[in-house]
Design a protein around this motif. Structure first.
Motif, PDB file in Angstrom:
ATOM      1  N   VAL A 125      -2.817  -8.303  -9.938  1.00  0.00           N
ATOM      2  CA  VAL A 125      -1.336  -8.270  -9.426  1.00  0.00           C
ATOM      3  C   VAL A 125      -1.054  -7.212  -8.790  1.00  0.00           C
ATOM      4  O   VAL A 125      -0.199  -7.463  -7.920  1.00  0.00           O
ATOM      5  CB  VAL A 125      -0.871  -8.550 -10.825  1.00  0.00           C
ATOM      6  N   LEU A 126      -1.417  -6.014  -9.158  1.00  0.00           N
ATOM      7  CA  LEU A 126      -1.372  -4.992  -8.379  1.00  0.00           C
ATOM      8  C   LEU A 126      -1.815  -4.662  -6.896  1.00  0.00           C
ATOM      9  O   LEU A 126      -0.883  -4.448  -6.171  1.00  0.00           O
ATOM     10  CB  LEU A 126      -2.023  -3.639  -9.158  1.00  0.00           C
TER      11      LEU A 126
ATOM     12  N   VAL B 188       0.711   8.924  -8.768  1.00  0.00           N
ATOM     13  CA  VAL B 188       1.509   7.858  -8.374  1.00  0.00           C
ATOM     14  C   VAL B 188       3.084   8.446  -7.881  1.00  0.00           C
ATOM     15  O   VAL B 188       3.297   7.953  -6.970  1.00  0.00           O
ATOM     16  CB  VAL B 188       1.599   6.701  -9.559  1.00  0.00           C
TER      17      VAL B 188
ATOM     18  N   VAL C  37       1.244  -7.089  -5.091  1.00  0.00           N
ATOM     19  CA  VAL C  37       2.034  -6.477  -4.996  1.00  0.00           C
ATOM     20  C   VAL C  37       1.992  -5.220  -3.779  1.00  0.00           C
ATOM     21  O   VAL C  37       2.943  -4.954  -3.313  1.00  0.00           O
ATOM     22  CB  VAL C  37       2.657  -5.697  -6.295  1.00  0.00           C
ATOM     23  N   ALA C  38       0.693  -4.693  -4.063  1.00  0.00           N
ATOM     24  CA  ALA C  38       0.649  -3.641  -3.045  1.00  0.00           C
ATOM     25  C   ALA C  38       0.742  -4.116  -1.520  1.00  0.00           C
ATOM     26  O   ALA C  38       1.261  -3.623  -0.621  1.00  0.00           O
ATOM     27  CB  ALA C  38      -0.696  -2.650  -3.335  1.00  0.00           C
TER      28      ALA C  38
ATOM     29  N   LEU D 225      -1.909   2.753  -8.319  1.00  0.00           N
ATOM     30  CA  LEU D 225      -2.230   2.328  -9.984  1.00  0.00           C
ATOM     31  C   LEU D 225      -3.682   1.541  -9.820  1.00  0.00           C
ATOM     32  O   LEU D 225      -4.288   1.507 -10.565  1.00  0.00           O
ATOM     33  CB  LEU D 225      -1.181   1.601 -10.511  1.00  0.00           C
ATOM     34  N   MET D 226      -3.759   0.708  -8.533  1.00  0.00           N
ATOM     35  CA  MET D 226      -4.623  -0.116  -8.603  1.00  0.00           C
ATOM     36  C   MET D 226      -5.961   0.669  -8.623  1.00  0.00           C
ATOM     37  O   MET D 226      -7.062   0.409  -9.093  1.00  0.00           O
ATOM     38  CB  MET D 226      -4.529  -0.988  -7.729  1.00  0.00           C
TER      39      MET D 226
ATOM     40  N   GLY E 205       3.196   2.701  -4.989  1.00  0.00           N
ATOM     41  CA  GLY E 205       3.091   2.714  -6.640  1.00  0.00           C
ATOM     42  C   GLY E 205       1.995   1.781  -7.243  1.00  0.00           C
ATOM     43  O   GLY E 205       1.176   2.120  -7.704  1.00  0.00           O
ATOM     44  N   ALA E 206       1.996   0.527  -6.543  1.00  0.00           N
ATOM     45  CA  ALA E 206       1.062  -0.541  -7.173  1.00  0.00           C
ATOM     46  C   ALA E 206      -0.173  -0.175  -6.537  1.00  0.00           C
ATOM     47  O   ALA E 206      -1.264  -0.257  -7.100  1.00  0.00           O
ATOM     48  CB  ALA E 206       1.724  -2.080  -6.480  1.00  0.00           C
ATOM     49  N   LEU E 207      -0.262   0.132  -5.134  1.00  0.00           N
ATOM     50  CA  LEU E 207      -1.735   0.875  -4.678  1.00  0.00           C
ATOM     51  C   LEU E 207      -2.397   1.757  -5.390  1.00  0.00           C
ATOM     52  O   LEU E 207      -3.642   1.779  -5.811  1.00  0.00           O
ATOM     53  CB  LEU E 207      -1.347   0.969  -3.294  1.00  0.00           C
TER      54      LEU E 207
ATOM     55  N   GLU F 222      -4.718  -7.843 -14.124  1.00  0.00           N
ATOM     56  CA  GLU F 222      -3.840  -6.607 -13.929  1.00  0.00           C
ATOM     57  C   GLU F 222      -4.193  -5.980 -12.535  1.00  0.00           C
ATOM     58  O   GLU F 222      -3.294  -5.700 -11.831  1.00  0.00           O
ATOM     59  CB  GLU F 222      -3.839  -5.433 -14.971  1.00  0.00           C
TER      60      GLU F 222
ATOM     61  N   LEU G  34       7.596   0.173  -4.697  1.00  0.00           N
ATOM     62  CA  LEU G  34       6.685  -0.977  -5.036  1.00  0.00           C
ATOM     63  C   LEU G  34       5.391  -1.003  -4.544  1.00  0.00           C
ATOM     64  O   LEU G  34       4.156  -1.077  -5.269  1.00  0.00           O
ATOM     65  CB  LEU G  34       7.075  -2.242  -4.836  1.00  0.00           C
TER      66      LEU G  34
END
Length: 515
Positions: free
Chosen positions: A240-241, A64, A244-245, A222-223, A218-220, A237, A215
């Motif tokens: 939501v990720l 990340v 946001v991605a 993490l997903m 990082g979200a992508l 979760e 944002l």
């Protein structure tokens, strides 16, 4: 301090050879760290009193932070200078590596891995752009050939080295090995690049772009890392990720295309060759890296290989590039880059097709030979596509182009690993259901199989359990064969895409360009 704006005289002789070694070593060290911890997670987690699922954050945290920091390289290089940024990045990477090896708890290890991933971001793009900037134009293809070997081969050796260290030494040495290597890189580069700083300029920081980058990317990331563990979109979760991605990345693209000082220079895609080259690199690396993850898993979980033997079977891909890359680089000026890439993609397709015949009874040679010949594809892959991507760009665009290209390649690798792993498990479930339908008391073949097991000393329950394991193994093998077949078809399709690039393919930084 304002850096020199006059063109630098390229290095030659021993100085050029040492710089190539140092910058390639920096790249190898950083790429190695993306995979070296993978096989050591159970050891690290057990030593630090954590579960394996918690231990995966050792990998996720690095990915990340690295994914976010790579696109910042172009902006930071213009602000600080490429040489200064590279030396600072490498210094901090060495310090972070030492801290990772010394971490007394999982929480601190994850914190230090975030730091390591963040400061490592500029290392690969700048090692590439500094190499090109200090090579004579006529030898830049050679430079890219030598440099590209480290990017392609390092992920293969990461699991081998990580497994060997965790089996024989304290897991901290996975990170400690970066310290002496990093010191060598720093000493050589500080000496060889003295007085060769790139031009700097004071640019205001793109705060909105930076926020959207953190944002969205990082979200992508993490997903992608958490999706498999949480069963993807059945998890709140992950949903939501994903939202946001998507929102973050779309807003980032819109903002960066309209901002006067973008933190990510998307205008580079206005260059036709950059768009085609980077697109091909990203898609091909998605398939390549996905199978780097899949093949060792297949060998270890379904075919009984140890981690060391699985790594050795996969490592044969690195043999041919060592010998062929310098030859190809030396003669690149006589060749059409599109022909080399076409050869690469066709060899990839053939090697992936050869893996569609994997069976439970296959010998190690059936694994090693496709890997070995795939080395030919590797040797003809990265340098020609990078040459196509950078052809016609101005010298001051190299750092931004390299950071954007390497960012998309790295992100594609993460996407490929997640997609292929998920697809593998889904296809196993489908094949498991089909194969199970044939195992019933009314099927003569299944009756004969159970009878043969019972005559060999298996009880009825043991025979049924053995068949269940075989069905699972066959399901995974059939699933992997389908993935390899699909990858072969996609590589065939990419052979057509690369011909959309427009010659001539000038050495990187030579100027000109097609839009």
């Amino acid at each position: 301090m304002q850096a020199k704006s006059t063109p630098l005289v390229p290095l030659d002789g021993g100085a050029l050879a040492l710089l190539t070694l140092a910058l390639s070593l920096a790249t190898f060290m950083q790429v190695l760290d993306t995979t070296i911890a993978n096989v050591a997670i159970p050891t690290i987690a057990g030593n630090l009193g954590a579960s394996s699922s918690q231990g995966t954050w050792v990998i996720t945290s690095f990915g990340v932070a690295n994914a976010i920091s790579v696109p910042l390289t172009g902006w930071l290089a213009k602000r600080l200078g490429e040489v200064r940024l590279f030396l600072w990045s490498t210094t901090l990477f060495v310090i972070a590596s030492w801290l990772c090896g010394m971490a007394p708890s999982l929480e601190l290890l994850i914190l230090f891995r975030v730091l390591q991933g963040a400061v490592a971001g500029p290392m690969i793009p700048l090692s590439q752009s500094l190499l090109l900037a200090n090579y004579p134009p006529s030898k830049r293809s050679m430079a890219l050939s030598l440099w590209s070997m480290t990017v392609i081969v390092a992920p293969i050796f990461g699991p081998i080295l990580g497994g060997w260290i965790s089996d024989n030494y304290h897991w901290g040495w996975i990170f400690f090995i970066n310290v002496p290597l990093g010191i060598v890189v720093l000493l050589l580069c500080a000496r060889l690049l003295r007085g060769r700083e790139t031009q700097t300029e004071r640019r205001p920081i793109d705060g909105v772009g930076l926020t959207l980058l953190v944002l969205g990317i990082g979200a992508l990331q993490l997903m992608l890392d958490r999706g498999k563990e949480l069963d993807w979109f059945s998890s709140t979760e992950v949903i939501v990720l994903a939202v946001v991605a998507v929102v973050g990345i779309i807003a980032l693209i819109i903002w960066e295309l309209t901002d006067d000082n973008p933190i990510v220079d998307l205008s580079l895609f206005a260059h036709r060759n950059f768009a085609i080259g980077v697109g091909c690199i990203s898609l091909a690396y998605l398939l390549y890296f996905g199978t780097i993850v899949l093949l060792p898993q297949l060998l270890q979980t379904q075919l009984g290989y140890t981690a060391t033997w699985a790594g050795l079977a996969a490592a044969s891909v690195g043999i041919l590039p060592v010998f062929l890359s310098p030859i190809i680089g030396k003669n690149a000026h006589r060749l059409d880059m599109r022909v080399l890439v076409t050869i690469s993609f066709l060899v990839y397709a053939i090697c992936f097709y050869a893996r569609t015949w994997f069976t439970p009874q296959m010998s190690m040679a059936s694994v090693v030979w496709p890997q070995f010949w795939q080395g030919l594809a590797v040797a003809c892959f990265f340098m020609p596509l990078t040459t196509i991507s950078f052809s016609g760009l101005k010298p001051h665009q190299l750092a931004s182009a390299s950071s954007l290209s390497n960012f998309l390649r790295t992100l594609s690798g993460s996407i490929g690993a997640s997609i292929i792993n998920t697809l593998w498990e889904r296809r196993e479930a489908v094949h498991h259901e089909w194969l199970t339908e044939a195992i019933n008391p009314y099927n003569p073949t299944s009756q004969q199989a159970l009878a043969a097991l019972q005559s060999a000393g298996f009880s009825s329950d043991q025979g049924s359990a053995y068949l269940a394991r075989e069905i699972t193994r066959q399901g995974f093998l059939l699933g992997s064969n389908e993935i390899f077949g699909l990858s072969a078809l996609l590589f065939l399709g990419l052979t057509l895409v690369v011909w959309l690039a427009k010659p001539p393919f000038h050495p990187a930084g030579a100027g000109g360009g097609d839009h």
